[in-house]
Design a protein around this motif. Structure first.
Motif, mmCIF file in Angstrom:
data_model
loop_
_atom_site.group_PDB
_atom_site.id
_atom_site.type_symbol
_atom_site.label_atom_id
_atom_site.label_comp_id
_atom_site.label_asym_id
_atom_site.label_seq_id
_atom_site.Cartn_x
_atom_site.Cartn_y
_atom_site.Cartn_z
ATOM 1 N N GLU A 38 0.919 -1.190 -0.019
ATOM 2 C CA GLU A 38 -0.035 -0.011 -0.136
ATOM 3 C C GLU A 38 1.053 1.234 0.143
ATOM 4 O O GLU A 38 2.063 1.171 0.890
ATOM 5 C CB GLU A 38 -0.911 -0.210 1.320
ATOM 6 C CG GLU A 38 -2.182 -0.864 1.033
ATOM 7 C CD GLU A 38 -3.044 -0.728 2.456
ATOM 8 O OE1 GLU A 38 -4.213 -0.017 2.173
ATOM 9 O OE2 GLU A 38 -2.897 -1.543 3.238
ATOM 10 N N ALA A 56 0.587 -5.577 2.288
ATOM 11 C CA ALA A 56 -0.251 -4.175 2.657
ATOM 12 C C ALA A 56 -0.453 -4.042 3.948
ATOM 13 O O ALA A 56 -0.510 -5.181 4.797
ATOM 14 C CB ALA A 56 -1.682 -4.556 1.880
ATOM 15 N N TYR A 58 -2.586 0.969 -4.043
ATOM 16 C CA TYR A 58 -2.034 -0.409 -3.790
ATOM 17 C C TYR A 58 -0.933 -0.577 -4.981
ATOM 18 O O TYR A 58 -0.883 0.320 -5.812
ATOM 19 C CB TYR A 58 -2.954 -1.550 -4.053
ATOM 20 C CG TYR A 58 -4.094 -1.466 -2.878
ATOM 21 C CD1 TYR A 58 -4.043 -1.749 -1.666
ATOM 22 C CD2 TYR A 58 -5.224 -0.835 -3.366
ATOM 23 C CE1 TYR A 58 -4.987 -1.539 -0.813
ATOM 24 C CE2 TYR A 58 -6.562 -1.088 -2.794
ATOM 25 C CZ TYR A 58 -6.432 -1.292 -1.353
ATOM 26 O OH TYR A 58 -7.411 -0.984 -0.761
#
Length: 817
Positions: free
Chosen positions: A206, A268, A232
Motif C-alpha cells: 500500500e 499491505a 496499492y
C-alpha cells in the motif's frame, strides 16, 4: 530449465557461500561487494571466531551453511502518484532486498539504523526455535534499534521451506520496510511439483502520499480511523490506473509453454486482496511456507501477512494479447477503505522469426495487441473467502507427511476478537461518543504496549510492573457475539499474557464479534505454525463444531483470517520457549490494541530452554542529544483519595505517539510501587539493572490542602557505568566511583545491589530528590534538606525520538549521557 541452484551465483565457491549468499547484485543485502582478499580475510576471521570464540557452535550438527546480509536502514526519495517523498528503506531499495537460503541454513543479518526513527525487523513466519531474541517485534522481544546503532539477527531455518517475508515491526514503518524470504529445499531435495521454468516474487503493498507515521499519529490523537492509502502496489509500482503511474507499472515477461512459480506476498498494511491474471489459471501449491494439496483457481485471496505460492502455466503459443494482472481489496468490515485497483502486465515474449516480421511495423503491431482484464470477485464476497480457505489443506503425502496435529488438548482458549471504545484523556478531543476513541481487543482486553521488552522481563525474572499473567482464557462477559452487540462496548486495557508450560497442546478458538461491525481479522502468531482444524460462520458451538474438526490434513499456517461474523479453531504445540506475539495483521487494529502475547516456559531438556540474549541486544538508555534521558509514567488515575500510585522508568525508547506527557496522568500502565497508606511515606529498593537509573524511594503525600504529591528519589548512573563530574552551585565535585554491573547477566550470574551500596555521602552524591506535581510540566525539587520548592528540572520532548528528557539550568547539575 532454471533449477533451484540457479538462484545462487554459479561462480560462488563453497567457502564464500558459507559466508555470503550468491551474487552480490541479486542476493546480497550489502551494497559494497568485498574484494577477493577481503573476502578470504573475512572467511578466515569467521572460521577462527566460529571455532575459537563459540566452540559449542563448531560442534553443532548443522547441515546448512551460514549466510550473511547487511541491512542498512536508510532514507530514500521515491516518486509515486506525481509526488516525491522520503521513505525508509533497506539499502535504498523499495521493496527491500530478497533473502535467499535453504532449509537448515543459518542467517546472520546485521541491521544498522541510519534514520531518526527507532527500528526493529521481524522475519515473518520463521519459527525462531530457541532464538526468540531474533524475532523482532518491538517491546515484545527487544528494545528498538536506535539511530546510529546496530543489531545482528542470528537464527537458523529449521524444518521450513517456501516463501516467507521480512518487515519492520514498530509503528507503521513496514509500509515501505519489507522484502521477500525465499527458502529453498535442502540440496538434492526436489519440490513436490514439477520444477518450474522460473521463479518470481510478487509483493503487494500500500502507498500513501503522506508520511505513514504522521497518518497513524494523527489517528491516535483524534481517536478516529486513519486516512486510507492512496494506492496499492505490485512490487512497489501502482500501475496505469493511477495518476502519473503509466511508467510505474510492473511487467512480467513470460515465454509460451512454460511454468512459472509465483511467490505471492501480501505486505499491505490494512487490506486483504484478491489477485488474478486475465485468461490464466493458478495452481496453488503452498501457503505460508507449507506445501498444500494442489488446487486450481482463477483468483487468489491473500490477507496481510500471508504468503502463497502458485504455479502459472503459460499458453502454448504466444497470443496476440497482453494480459492484465490486478489486485483489489476484499472488504468485510464497516471502516473506510482504499477502493482502488493496482495492475501490472503479463507480456509474452515472441520468437525470433516473429520478431523480425513484427519489427517491420512495430507501432502498428502494438496497436493490434488486445488488452485483456481479469474478473475479480465482489469487494465483500465473504462466501468466496470461506470457500477458498476450505480448499487449503496440508499436502500430507508419504514424502511430506502432515506434521503432528495435536489429537488431544491440554488447554483450551476461546478468544473474541473485535472492536470497541476506549475513553480518551481529558486533554484530548476524540471523535467518539463521550470523548471516546475506537479501540480493538482480544477478550475485551486492549493491549497496552510495555516500555520494557517482555522477553527480557521474562528471562531475567523482572516481570513486576511489566506485564501480568491474568489474560482471560475466555470472555469475562458472554453475549451473542455475532448478533446484537451489548450496550456497553467499552474495552479494558492492560499488558496481559498467557503462560504455557513447555509442550502444552493448545486449542484456540478465535471468534469475530459484531461490535461496531463484523470484520475479517488476519491473526498472526509468532514463533509457531498452527493447524486450522475448523471454521464457520456465526457463533462457535463448543458441543457440535469440534465434531467436524479436520485432524487429518488441516492447513498449517502462521496467519489466518478469522471469518467475518464467524470463527476459526486452531491447534498448536507450545514447543518453543520464549515470549511470542499474537496480533491482527491489519496494522490499524494492531495500533488500536488487538494483540497479546504467549509466554512459553522452558522445558527440562537441554535443548528445551531459551538461551541468554546476545550481547548486542539493544538496551536503554544510550544517551540522547548528549543527555541521559528519563521518562516517568504512571498507573491509575490521580485523585485526592487515591491511596496507591505507581511510577516506573522506561527501559526502552518509545515512539512519540506512545509517550505519556506530564499533563496526561490518567494512564493505564503497570505499577511498581503500591500499598502506600494516605499521609504516610513508603520506600522501595530496586535491583541494579541496565536502565542506568534506580528509584530508591517513592513517597506519597495525600494532604488535602494542595492535592497529592509524589516524592521520587533517583540514583542516576551515566552510561557506560562510570562516575562523572557534576557542576553544582557549590562548585565542582567529583563523586566516588560506582561499581560497574556484571559484563553479562545470565540466569546463573544474576546480580543485585541494594541502593545503600551506591548512595554516597549527602554532600558529595548524585541524588536528585524531586517533588513532583502532576498537574505541572516541571519538577519542583529540593536539595540538601531544603524543603522550599524550587524549579530545578524540566521535562522536554527530544525531537524524532518520542523521548522525554530531563534538563536543568546551567547553574544546576546536568545529567550527562
Amino acid at each position: 530449465m532454471l533449477h533451484q541452484s540457479a538462484l545462487f551465483s554459479s561462480n560462488t565457491t563453497p567457502v564464500q557461500q558459507s559466508t555470503y549468499l550468491g551474487s552480490e547484485k541479486e542476493n546480497m543485502g550489502s551494497s559494497h561487494p568485498a574484494s577477493p582478499a577481503l573476502s578470504m580475510a573475512m572467511v578466515f576471521f569467521s572460521v577462527c571466531a566460529f571455532f575459537c570464540v563459540r566452540p559449542e557452535l563448531a560442534v553443532a550438527k548443522h547441515a546448512g551453511v551460514t549466510r550473511h546480509y547487511k541491512f542498512n536502514i536508510m532514507s530514500q526519495s521515491v516518486t509515486r502518484l506525481c509526488k516525491t517523498k522520503s521513505i525508509i528503506t533497506v539499502n535504498g531499495q523499495f521493496p527491500g532486498p530478497r533473502i535467499i537460503a535453504r532449509e537448515g541454513d543459518r542467517l546472520v543479518i546485521k541491521v544498522v539504523n541510519h534514520v531518526q526513527n527507532n527500528v526493529t525487523l521481524h522475519w515473518h513466519g520463521i519459527r525462531q526455535l530457541r532464538s526468540g531474541w531474533a524475532d523482532g517485534p518491538s517491546y515484545i522481544t527487544q528494545c528498538p534499534i536506535q539511530t546510529g546503532q546496530s543489531y545482528v539477527y542470528n537464527f537458523t531455518i529449521t524444518g521450513q521451506r517456501g516463501t516467507l517475508w521480512w518487515h519492520a515491526h514498530i509503528s507503521w514503518l513496514r509500509a515501505t520496510l519489507y522484502g521477500p524470504i525465499v527458502i529453498l529445499p535442502k540440496k538434492h531435495v526436489p519440490y513436490p511439483f514439477p520444477q518450474p521454468f522460473k521463479e518470481v516474487s510478487i509483493i503487494f503493498g500500500e502507498w500513501w502520499k503522506a508520511d505513514t507515521e504522521t497518518v497513524i499519529n494523527q489517528a491516535i490523537q483524534t481517536g478516529s480511523g486513519p486516512n486510507v492509502s492512496d494506492a496499492y502496489t505490485i512490487n512497489g509500482l501502482p500501475g496505469p490506473l493511477y495518476n502519473c503511474s503509466a511508467k510505474d507499472t510492473y511487467k512480467l515477461k513470460v515465454k509460451p509453454g512454460k511454468t512459472y512459480l509465483l511467490r505471492l506476498i501480501n505486505a499491505a498494511l490494512n487490506n486483504e486482496l484478491f489477485f488474478s491474471i486475465a485468461n490464466h489459471t493458478f495452481t496453488v501449491v503452498e501457503a505460508d511456507a507449507v506445501y498444500v494439496k494442489p488446487f486450481s483457481t482463477r483468483v487468489v485471496l491473500i490477507t496481510p501477512g500471508q504468503t502463497t505460492n502458485v504455479i502459472l502455466r503459460t499458453k502454448s503459443k504466444s497470443p496476440n494479447a497482453t494480459f492484465v494482472m490486478a489486485a483489489r481489496p476484499y472488504v468485510s468490515g464497516p471502516a473506510a477503505f482504499d477502493n482502488t485497483t493496482t495492475t501490472g502486465l503479463l507480456e509474452y515474449e515472441t520468437s525470433v522469426s516473429s520478431n523480425r516480421n513484427k519489427n517491420k511495423n512495430k507501432n502498428k503491431n502494438k496497436k493490434k495487441l488486445l488488452l485483456l482484464t481479469p474478473v475479480l470477485p465482489k469487494l465483500n464476497d465473504t462466501m468466496f473467502s470461506m470457500n477458498y480457505n476450505k480448499k487449503i489443506r496440508s499436502l500430507a503425502n508419504p514424502k511430506f507427511p502432515s506434521a503432528n496435529v495435536p489429537k488431544t488438548v491440554d488447554k483450551n482458549f476461546f478468544f473474541t476478537v473485535g472492536l470497541g471504545l476506549s475513553p480518551c484523556s481529558k486533554n484530548q478531543n476524540c471523535s467518539g461518543p463521550n470523548n471516546t476513541r475506537v479501540a480493538a481487543a482480544i477478550n475485551n482486553v486492549s493491549f497496552v504496549q510495555p516500555s520494557t521488552a517482555l522477553l527480557q522481563a521474562h528471562f531475567f525474572n523482572k516481570t513486576k510492573g511489566v506485564y501480568t499473567t491474568d489474560f482471560p482464557a475466555n470472555p469475562l462477559v458472554k453475549f451473542n457475539y455475532t448478533g446484537t452487540p451489548p450496550s456497553n462496548i467499552a474495552v479494558s486495557t492492560g499488558t496481559k499474557v498467557v503462560v504455557l508450560p513447555f509442550n502444552t497442546r493448545v486449542e484456540l478458538v478465535l471468534q469475530d464479534t459484531s461490535i461496531i461491525g463484523a470484520e475479517s481479522h488476519p491473526l498472526h502468531l509468532h514463533g509457531f505454525n498452527f493447524f486450522v482444524v475448523g471454521f464457520g460462520f456465526g457463533n462457535f458451538d463448543p458441543k457440535n463444531d469440534p465434531k467436524k474438526y479436520n485432524l487429518v490434513d488441516p492447513a498449517e499456517r502462521n496467519t489466518i483470517g478469522v471469518p467475518s461474523g464467524g470463527w476459526v479453531a486452531l491447534r498448536f504445540l507450545a514447543d518453543n520457549p520464549g515470549v511470542w506475539f499474537m496480533h491482527c495483521h491489519l496494522e490499524v487494529h494492531t495500533s488500536w490494541g488487538l494483540k497479546m502475547a504467549w509466554v512459553v516456559m522452558d522445558g527440562k531438556g537441554r535443548h528445551q530452554k531459551l538461551p541468554p540474549p546476545p550481547s548486542d541486544l539493544p538496551k536503554w538508555p544510550r544517551g540522547v542529544l548528549g543527555h541521559s534521558t528519563l521518562q516517568i509514567t504512571c498507573s491509575g488515575a490521580l485523585k485526592s483519595d487515591l491511596a496507591t500510585l505507581g511510577f516506573k522508568l522506561n527501559t526502552c525508547p518509545r515512539t512519540q505517539a506512545q509517550s505519556q506527557t506530564l499533563a496526561n496522568l490518567n494512564c493505564s500502565l503497570p505499577t511498581i510501587f503500591t500499598d502506600v497508606d494516605p499521609g504516610k511515606s513508603g520506600s522501595a529498593t530496586f535491583d541494579l539493572d541496565d536502565t542506568g537509573v534506580i528509584i530508591t524511594r517513592i513517597s506519597l503525600d495525600l494532604k488535602p490542602d494542595d492535592g497529592p504529591k509524589v516524592w521520587v528519589q533517583i540514583q542516576v548512573l551515566a552510561p557506560p557505568w562510570e562516575a562523572e563530574t557534576r557542576t553544582t552551585p557549590t562548585g565542582r565535585i567529583q563523586p566516588a566511583s560506582v561499581p560497574p554491573p556484571p559484563t553479562r547477566i545470565g540466569r546463573s550470574s544474576r546480580e543485585s545491589r541494594s541502593v545503600s551500596d551506591l548512595v554516597l555521602p549527602a554532600s558529595r552524591n548524585k541524588i536528585l530528590e524531586a517533588l513532583f506535581r502532576p498537574e505541572g510540566s516541571a519538577i519542583d525539587a529540593t536539595r540538601n534538606g531544603n524543603l522550599k520548592p524550587k524549579t530545578l528540572a524540566t521535562f522536554v520532548n527530544v525531537p524524532n525520538t518520542g523521548l522525554v528528557a530531563l534538563t536543568m539550568p546551567s547553574t544546576s547539575a546536568k545529567l550527562h549521557g
